[in-house]
Design an enzyme around this catalytic site. Structure first.
Site: not given
Ligand code: DGL
Length: 268
Positions: A43, A75, A77, A192, A194
């Site tokens: 995203y 998330c 984003t 993020c 991740h």
């Molecule tokens: N996990 C997502 C976040 O918290 C974004 C990772 C992605 O899809 O770019 O921003």
């Protein structure tokens, strides 16, 4: 609460599992549906308009199919792009995940904080407004990482990820002291979901020790506040295994490796 609520958790991929893990710890008797919109991953390269156009109808379909009591947007984003339109579109309570700038600035002694997020997250007006309203006396450095979420996906999927690749993504967060001063970055916001998947490696690779601020425990507390504590002997849907949905329809080869995030239960 005497029934077992359904909690739907949405991310672009596997990162939201770091939020799910905290929510499961707080509410083990709830029923969990984890959705990875990996058909659109990452995203971080998408515009706000594209994210709104994708996520509002997707969440509508998920609400129709699963009737969740609460939706957690795990998330950053997505949250900084589409929380407003989601709340306007659906009456279900939403909990978002947004950069933890206020707690990071409170934790920083040097008042030098970095925000490590996707390129989209650090560019969004939502994030800029958090800095204007909550950074107080802190100097905030925004770092948009182009590849770190993909590296985290690879690591969790068992693919090799080099130290050099991780280091080049996190290095801009470490702002050294200016001329003759001693005030260098001492807190980094994990903006993020991740990135906590790589925390052990980031701790090891960091040029100097900092506080890494992960909002997941605060999100779990917010979910508990909204749902209320569950009675320990609540049966309800607890016997139904958690469910994991990939929008790409990819084969679920990772389910055993993901069980720790679901409180030790293998997702269906
Ligand atoms: N996990 C997502 C976040 O918290 C974004 C990772 C992605 O899809 O770019 O921003």
């Amino acid at each position: 609460m005497s029934y077992s609520p359904t909690i739907l958790i949405l991310d672009s991929g596997l990162g939201g599992l770091t939020v799910l893990r905290e929510v499961v710890n707080a509410l083990p008797a709830a029923r969990y549906i984890y959705v990875a919109d990996d058909a659109f991953f990452p995203y971080g390269r998408l515009s706000e308009e594209d994210i709104i156009a994708r996520v509002v109808p997707l969440v509508g379909e998920l609400i129709g199919a699963h009737a969740p009591d609460i939706v957690v947007i795990a998330c950053n984003t997505m949250s900084v792009s589409v929380l407003g339109p989601l709340r306007a579109a659906y009456p279900v309570p939403f909990v978002g995940t947004v950069p933890a700038i206020k707690p990071a600035c409170a934790a920083s002694k040097t008042k030098r904080v970095s925000v490590l997020g996707t390129r989209a997250t650090v560019q969004r007006e939502y994030t800029q407004a958090l800095i204007r309203n909550h950074a107080q006396a802190c100097t905030v450095t925004l770092v948009g990482a182009a590849r770190l979420a993909s590296l985290a996906e690879d690591a969790l999927s068992g693919k090799p990820v080099s130290d050099a690749d991780i280091l080049s993504e996190i290095t801009p967060c470490f702002v050294p002291a200016g001329d003759g001063g001693s005030l260098r970055t001492d807190a980094i916001v994990l903006a993020c979901t991740h990135y906590p998947l790589l925390l052990d490696r980031m701790l090891r690779l960091a040029p100097w020790p900092v506080s890494w601020i992960d909002p997941a425990p605060a999100i779990a507390r917010r979910v508990v506040d909204l749902l209320g504590p569950l009675e320990p002997n609540t049966a309800g849907d607890h016997e139904r295994p958690p469910e994991m949905i990939f929008t790409s329809g990819r084969a679920r080869t990772l389910t055993d490796a993901l069980a720790p995030f679901f409180g030790g239960r293998v997702p269906a």
